[in-house]
Design a protein around this motif. Structure first.
Motif, PDB file in Angstrom:
ATOM      1  N   GLU A 100     -61.640 -23.819 -31.294  1.00 47.37           N
ATOM      2  CA  GLU A 100     -61.597 -25.113 -30.608  1.00 47.37           C
ATOM      3  C   GLU A 100     -61.673 -24.992 -29.088  1.00 47.37           C
ATOM      4  O   GLU A 100     -62.364 -25.765 -28.418  1.00 47.37           O
ATOM      5  CB  GLU A 100     -60.328 -25.868 -31.018  1.00 47.37           C
ATOM      6  N   GLU A 101     -61.007 -24.008 -28.537  1.00 49.44           N
ATOM      7  CA  GLU A 101     -60.972 -23.868 -27.064  1.00 49.44           C
ATOM      8  C   GLU A 101     -62.332 -23.521 -26.452  1.00 49.44           C
ATOM      9  O   GLU A 101     -62.524 -23.638 -25.243  1.00 49.44           O
ATOM     10  CB  GLU A 101     -59.943 -22.810 -26.663  1.00 49.44           C
ATOM     11  N   PHE A 102     -63.296 -23.127 -27.287  1.00 48.70           N
ATOM     12  CA  PHE A 102     -64.616 -22.745 -26.785  1.00 48.70           C
ATOM     13  C   PHE A 102     -65.667 -23.825 -27.016  1.00 48.70           C
ATOM     14  O   PHE A 102     -66.817 -23.668 -26.603  1.00 48.70           O
ATOM     15  CB  PHE A 102     -65.068 -21.425 -27.421  1.00 48.70           C
ATOM     16  N   ARG A 103     -65.286 -24.917 -27.670  1.00 45.79           N
ATOM     17  CA  ARG A 103     -66.247 -25.986 -27.941  1.00 45.79           C
ATOM     18  C   ARG A 103     -66.620 -26.699 -26.651  1.00 45.79           C
ATOM     19  O   ARG A 103     -65.820 -26.823 -25.735  1.00 45.79           O
ATOM     20  CB  ARG A 103     -65.665 -26.977 -28.945  1.00 45.79           C
ATOM     21  N   GLY A 104     -67.860 -27.182 -26.622  1.00 46.42           N
ATOM     22  CA  GLY A 104     -68.335 -27.927 -25.464  1.00 46.42           C
ATOM     23  C   GLY A 104     -68.833 -27.066 -24.316  1.00 46.42           C
ATOM     24  O   GLY A 104     -69.079 -27.562 -23.222  1.00 46.42           O
ATOM     25  N   ASN A 105     -68.992 -25.759 -24.571  1.00 44.24           N
ATOM     26  CA  ASN A 105     -69.438 -24.837 -23.523  1.00 44.24           C
ATOM     27  C   ASN A 105     -70.759 -24.141 -23.853  1.00 44.24           C
ATOM     28  O   ASN A 105     -71.083 -23.124 -23.249  1.00 44.24           O
ATOM     29  CB  ASN A 105     -68.359 -23.779 -23.260  1.00 44.24           C
ATOM     30  N   GLY A 106     -71.493 -24.667 -24.825  1.00 44.08           N
ATOM     31  CA  GLY A 106     -72.799 -24.110 -25.152  1.00 44.08           C
ATOM     32  C   GLY A 106     -72.809 -23.048 -26.228  1.00 44.08           C
ATOM     33  O   GLY A 106     -73.883 -22.584 -26.627  1.00 44.08           O
ATOM     34  N   PHE A 107     -71.658 -22.643 -26.733  1.00 45.99           N
ATOM     35  CA  PHE A 107     -71.609 -21.589 -27.736  1.00 45.99           C
ATOM     36  C   PHE A 107     -72.169 -22.049 -29.085  1.00 45.99           C
ATOM     37  O   PHE A 107     -72.866 -21.301 -29.764  1.00 45.99           O
ATOM     38  CB  PHE A 107     -70.179 -21.071 -27.923  1.00 45.99           C
ATOM     39  N   GLY A 108     -71.855 -23.294 -29.471  1.00 55.72           N
ATOM     40  CA  GLY A 108     -72.398 -23.835 -30.721  1.00 55.72           C
ATOM     41  C   GLY A 108     -73.905 -23.985 -30.646  1.00 55.72           C
ATOM     42  O   GLY A 108     -74.628 -23.650 -31.590  1.00 55.72           O
ATOM     43  N   VAL A 109     -74.404 -24.475 -29.514  1.00 54.61           N
ATOM     44  CA  VAL A 109     -75.846 -24.604 -29.311  1.00 54.61           C
ATOM     45  C   VAL A 109     -76.496 -23.227 -29.355  1.00 54.61           C
ATOM     46  O   VAL A 109     -77.568 -23.050 -29.944  1.00 54.61           O
ATOM     47  CB  VAL A 109     -76.153 -25.320 -27.972  1.00 54.61           C
ATOM     48  N   PHE A 110     -75.847 -22.235 -28.758  1.00 51.34           N
ATOM     49  CA  PHE A 110     -76.347 -20.863 -28.784  1.00 51.34           C
ATOM     50  C   PHE A 110     -76.536 -20.386 -30.227  1.00 51.34           C
ATOM     51  O   PHE A 110     -77.589 -19.843 -30.581  1.00 51.34           O
ATOM     52  CB  PHE A 110     -75.386 -19.944 -28.023  1.00 51.34           C
ATOM     53  N   MET A 111     -75.531 -20.608 -31.074  1.00 47.72           N
ATOM     54  CA  MET A 111     -75.638 -20.177 -32.472  1.00 47.72           C
ATOM     55  C   MET A 111     -76.716 -20.973 -33.207  1.00 47.72           C
ATOM     56  O   MET A 111     -77.498 -20.409 -33.978  1.00 47.72           O
ATOM     57  CB  MET A 111     -74.283 -20.302 -33.182  1.00 47.72           C
ATOM     58  N   LEU A 112     -76.765 -22.282 -32.972  1.00 46.18           N
ATOM     59  CA  LEU A 112     -77.756 -23.113 -33.635  1.00 46.18           C
ATOM     60  C   LEU A 112     -79.176 -22.692 -33.258  1.00 46.18           C
ATOM     61  O   LEU A 112     -80.047 -22.536 -34.123  1.00 46.18           O
ATOM     62  CB  LEU A 112     -77.525 -24.583 -33.288  1.00 46.18           C
ATOM     63  N   LEU A 113     -79.423 -22.472 -31.974  1.00 45.91           N
ATOM     64  CA  LEU A 113     -80.751 -22.042 -31.536  1.00 45.91           C
ATOM     65  C   LEU A 113     -81.095 -20.652 -32.060  1.00 45.91           C
ATOM     66  O   LEU A 113     -82.254 -20.365 -32.366  1.00 45.91           O
ATOM     67  CB  LEU A 113     -80.860 -22.088 -30.011  1.00 45.91           C
ATOM     68  N   HIS A 114     -80.091 -19.801 -32.183  1.00 46.85           N
ATOM     69  CA  HIS A 114     -80.309 -18.476 -32.771  1.00 46.85           C
ATOM     70  C   HIS A 114     -80.800 -18.615 -34.216  1.00 46.85           C
ATOM     71  O   HIS A 114     -81.763 -17.957 -34.618  1.00 46.85           O
ATOM     72  CB  HIS A 114     -79.014 -17.653 -32.716  1.00 46.85           C
ATOM     73  N   ILE A 115     -80.139 -19.473 -34.983  1.00 43.63           N
ATOM     74  CA  ILE A 115     -80.537 -19.673 -36.378  1.00 43.63           C
ATOM     75  C   ILE A 115     -81.939 -20.264 -36.451  1.00 43.63           C
ATOM     76  O   ILE A 115     -82.763 -19.825 -37.268  1.00 43.63           O
ATOM     77  CB  ILE A 115     -79.503 -20.552 -37.117  1.00 43.63           C
ATOM     78  N   GLU A 116     -82.236 -21.218 -35.595  1.00 42.18           N
ATOM     79  CA  GLU A 116     -83.581 -21.798 -35.585  1.00 42.18           C
ATOM     80  C   GLU A 116     -84.627 -20.747 -35.213  1.00 42.18           C
ATOM     81  O   GLU A 116     -85.714 -20.708 -35.790  1.00 42.18           O
ATOM     82  CB  GLU A 116     -83.644 -22.993 -34.636  1.00 42.18           C
TER      83      GLU A 116
END
Length: 172
Positions: A100-116
């Protein structure tokens, strides 16, 4: 596709030596996030199944499914998994989870773009995922990334528990 990388962050393929790390991340993230959406009994059941050693071993050296841990420096902060489906040209984004403390800092987008990006390398045209209908923050995240609801579905996951989900998709 160039993936923006947050500072000092990397994804590493799951290794047997990291099963406990993955399980501890899952437990921490799921209990914080899903306790407002599903029962603690269902959370415990799903974690026990998902992070059983036999289930995690399926990802090791596979050519059809992948599980990666997200590290910032020496600290594991999240994970993602994805798999080919039985439909040609389709991949399922199984999981993207972040402390939770890392949300909103681009980490989720990083993982999503990696999968794409991995999907592109495998000549995949469509990514699908399942998300709980009450998981509003995740639904908003996926919508912002271009995913659309394909259908509503209820899945019997055993032990008297069900997942009431949207199946979302994105043509890439």
């Amino acid at each position: 596709m160039t993936i923006p990388t947050p500072k000092n962050v990397r994804l590493e393929a799951l290794r047997e030596a990291n099963f406990d790390i993955a399980s501890n991340l899952g437990t921490t993230i799921w209990k914080a996030h899903y306790s407002k959406i599903i029962s603690m009994g269902q959370i415990d059941y799903m974690l026990a199944v998902r992070f059983a050693s036999d289930n995690l071993r399926r990802y090791l050296n596979s050519t059809k499914l992948w599980f990666e841990i997200l590290w910032q420096g020496d600290r594991p902060i999240g994970y993602c998994s994805y798999a080919l489906t039985v439909s040609p040209g389709e991949m399922k984004l199984e999981q993207i989870y972040l402390l939770e403390e890392f949300r909103g800092n681009g980490f989720g987008v990083f993982m999503l773009l990696h999968i794409e990006s991995e999907a592109h390398k495998k000549n995949i045209q469509t990514l699908i995922l399942q998300v709980n209908k009450r998981n509003e923050s995740s639904i908003a995240f996926y919508r912002k990334a271009g995913y659309q609801i394909r259908e509503e579905a209820v899945f019997d996951i055993g032990n008297g528990y069900f997942m009431d989900d949207y199946v979302m998709e994105k043509v890439i």
